[in-house]
Design a protein around this motif. Structure first.
Motif, PDB file in Angstrom:
ATOM      1  N   VAL A  15       0.406  -0.628   0.186  1.00 24.88           N
ATOM      2  CA  VAL A  15       0.213  -0.099  -0.151  1.00 24.88           C
ATOM      3  C   VAL A  15       1.108   1.692   0.032  1.00 24.88           C
ATOM      4  CG1 VAL A  15       0.170   0.110   2.240  1.00 24.88           C
ATOM      5  CG2 VAL A  15      -2.134   1.040   1.531  1.00 24.88           C
ATOM      6  N   ILE A  16       0.296   2.427  -0.736  1.00 19.98           N
ATOM      7  CA  ILE A  16       1.160   3.872  -0.589  1.00 19.98           C
ATOM      8  C   ILE A  16       0.076   4.604   0.444  1.00 19.98           C
ATOM      9  CG2 ILE A  16       2.484   5.580  -2.149  1.00 19.98           C
ATOM     10  CD1 ILE A  16       3.062   3.804  -4.065  1.00 19.98           C
ATOM     11  N   ILE A  17       0.931   5.055   1.211  1.00 23.37           N
ATOM     12  CA  ILE A  17      -0.087   6.151   1.836  1.00 23.37           C
ATOM     13  C   ILE A  17       0.148   7.480   1.570  1.00 23.37           C
ATOM     14  CG2 ILE A  17      -0.964   6.672   4.301  1.00 23.37           C
ATOM     15  CD1 ILE A  17      -0.819   3.809   4.439  1.00 23.37           C
ATOM     16  N   PHE A  18      -0.209   8.689   1.251  1.00 24.13           N
ATOM     17  CA  PHE A  18      -0.041   9.835   1.342  1.00 24.13           C
ATOM     18  C   PHE A  18      -0.406  11.070   2.064  1.00 24.13           C
ATOM     19  CE2 PHE A  18      -1.016   8.703  -2.758  1.00 24.13           C
ATOM     20  CZ  PHE A  18      -0.822  10.142  -2.943  1.00 24.13           C
ATOM     21  N   LYS A  19      -0.636  11.926   2.611  1.00 21.24           N
ATOM     22  CA  LYS A  19      -1.068  13.155   3.196  1.00 21.24           C
ATOM     23  C   LYS A  19      -1.686  13.667   2.480  1.00 21.24           C
ATOM     24  CE  LYS A  19       0.455  16.647   6.098  1.00 21.24           C
ATOM     25  NZ  LYS A  19       1.538  17.014   6.443  1.00 21.24           N
ATOM     26  N   THR A  20      -3.134  14.220   2.344  1.00 17.71           N
ATOM     27  CA  THR A  20      -3.964  15.399   1.795  1.00 17.71           C
ATOM     28  C   THR A  20      -3.891  16.329   2.140  1.00 17.71           C
ATOM     29  OG1 THR A  20      -5.747  14.381   2.049  1.00 17.71           O
ATOM     30  CG2 THR A  20      -5.261  12.756   0.726  1.00 17.71           C
ATOM     31  N   LYS A  21      -4.932  16.997   1.835  1.00 18.81           N
ATOM     32  CA  LYS A  21      -4.828  18.262   2.860  1.00 18.81           C
ATOM     33  C   LYS A  21      -5.727  18.598   3.051  1.00 18.81           C
ATOM     34  CE  LYS A  21      -3.074  21.486  -1.248  1.00 18.81           C
ATOM     35  NZ  LYS A  21      -2.837  22.000  -2.742  1.00 18.81           N
TER      36      LYS A  21
END
Ligand code: UD1
Length: 422
Positions: free
Chosen positions: A74-80
């Protein structure tokens, strides 16, 4: 509701590859909240608890979650649009979500999280989580079943001694302390490999400054941010131990790949006492079960590196077939004998005295219809049913799907007559 139909007895033979560790993946996924940039986590098991946590991260908290099921990553990243609220509906399905509190407070300075309730195996309070985070500077109130927490400026490092060893509280506090100002020392920590090895390595690889300076003492220097990484979680030692028991109980012959055997030395030594022949090599265990299982006079569950509570039910099924009386003492969770009544339905003779189970042994299991009560209890029933004479039906296997990846496929491949039916 789905069930398993198992026709026994079967002899387990062949090769099995174990999946990534559920109990490593959960705190590591929670720790991904600390990142500003993308983080990739590989070797995730395909089990329901992981899907639930990914859903909380994406739907509830607002992280972008890109799952690659083929690659188990899985790739997880922050959003606004990050939120810091977790509803009862989500938390109640998975107690491990209390481990979102430390990272949310550390990174986003606030969190509103439903208090997880108890479960069948015990009351499972979260007081150690709350008091450790409070010592780091978190303020909180409990209102209408929710923890409302915030921190005014930053968490600040300090020395904390856990009153009792807790896997979850140790993980939560280590993650929170990564961004706490200055130095944090945590004493009397849980040293389960998922924490001392995997969570620590994951965070350090991203630039955290965590060092174990004693057997149960860890020192953390706060850092400002973590860098983007890709990390592969360790194999699941409980799944591995479960298959070792399945091979032993069935006079089987199994090669199990995907875990460093030294991690489960305690369990393997107990299996040797029951008569199993074990050969260890790098990331592989070759185990042969005895013709007649030998009893174990006294076995007690303990924190790592003692015997794990998560294998207690499976060992109980095994000792039912032993050549004499065994005693198991459950020291971690107050009510973790739910499987006993069901094992009795297969013919087991087990007496409960407080936190001890006295297992008579010499049982020839006879197939029956059974009910799963929790994750590890359910798998113990599958193991027992696989060596029982005749047909067993195991109901409510959704418990099992929380923590075992396609267990029926893996067991079928090594000779168990098992089918998922609805
Ligand atoms: C973790 C594992 C679980 C395993 C357990 C024990 C995960 C997701 N789960 O659960 O599979 O069975 O460790 O090895 O990794 N306690 C308190 N107050 C607290 C926290 C715990 O009293 O704030 C008590 C518990 O009720 C229990 C004992 O401490 O009696 C150990 O619990 P803990 O190690 O925290 O278990 P979990 O982290 O919930």
């Amino acid at each position: 509701m789905e069930k398993f139909l198992v026709k026994g007895p079967s002899k387990i033979k062949g090769e099995i590859k174990i999946s990534g560790s559920k109990n490593s993946s959960l705190p590591i996924l929670c720790a991904s909240i600390l990142f500003d940039k993308r983080v990739e986590i590989k070797n995730l098991p395909k089990v329901r608890d992981i899907e639930t946590l990914l859903e909380i991260l994406s739907k509830s908290l607002g992280f972008a979650v890109r799952r690659n099921k083929q690659k188990n990553s899985v790739i997880i990243f922050k959003t606004k649009k990050i939120n810091t609220f977790c509803s009862y509906k989500l938390v109640s399905t998975m107690r491990a979500s209390i481990n979102l509190l430390g990272p949310l407070i550390s990174k986003y300075k606030k969190a509103t999280l439903s208090l997880p309730g108890g479960c069948l195996i015990g009351a499972r309070p979260v007081n150690y989580h709350l008091s450790a985070l409070k010592k780091l500077g978190m303020k909180y109130k409990i209102k209408k079943g929710y923890i409302h927490a915030h921190v005014e400026k930053n968490l600040v490092g300090t020395t904390i001694k856990f009153p009792k060893i807790s896997v979850g509280a140790t993980a939560n506090t280590i993650i929170a302390a990564c961004f706490a100002k200055g130095k944090t020392i945590l004493k009397n920590c849980a040293i389960e490999p998922e924490i001392k090895y995997d969570l620590t390595n994951f965070l350090n690889k991203a630039g955290a400054k965590i060092k174990w300076i004693g057997k149960r003492t860890v020192r953390i220097y706060g850092v400002k941010s973590l860098k983007s990484i890709s990390y592969s979680v360790m194999g699941d030692r409980i799944e591995c131990g479960t298959f070792c028991v399945a091979a032993t109980i069935s006079n089987g012959n199994l090669k199990i790949k995907g875990l460093n055997p030294n991690i489960i030395n305690t369990e393997l030594n107990y299996l040797k006492k029951t008569g199993a022949k074990i050969k260890k090599s790098k990331n592989e265990i070759h185990i042969k079960g005895p013709k007649k299982v030998k009893c174990i006079k006294f076995l007690q569950t303990k924190e790592y590196d003692g015997f794990p509570t998560d294998l207690q039910a499976q060992f109980m099924a095994l000792l039912c077939k032993a050549n004499g009386q065994s005693i198991i003492s459950e020291n971690i969770f107050e009510n973790r004998f739910m499987h006993v009544a069901e094992l009795r339905r297969l013919g087991a003779k087990i007496l409960i005295r407080g936190n001890k189970a006295i297992i008579e042994g010499n049982t020839n299991f006879e197939g029956a219809e059974l009910m799963s009560s929790d994750l590890r209890a359910s798998v113990a029933l599958v193991i027992a049913a696989s060596v029982a004479n005749g047909k067993s039906i195991i109901n409510r296997i959704y418990h099992l799907d929380r923590g075992y990846e396609r267990i029926e496929k893996k067991l079928k491949k090594v000779g168990v007559n098992i089918k998922r039916i609805s």
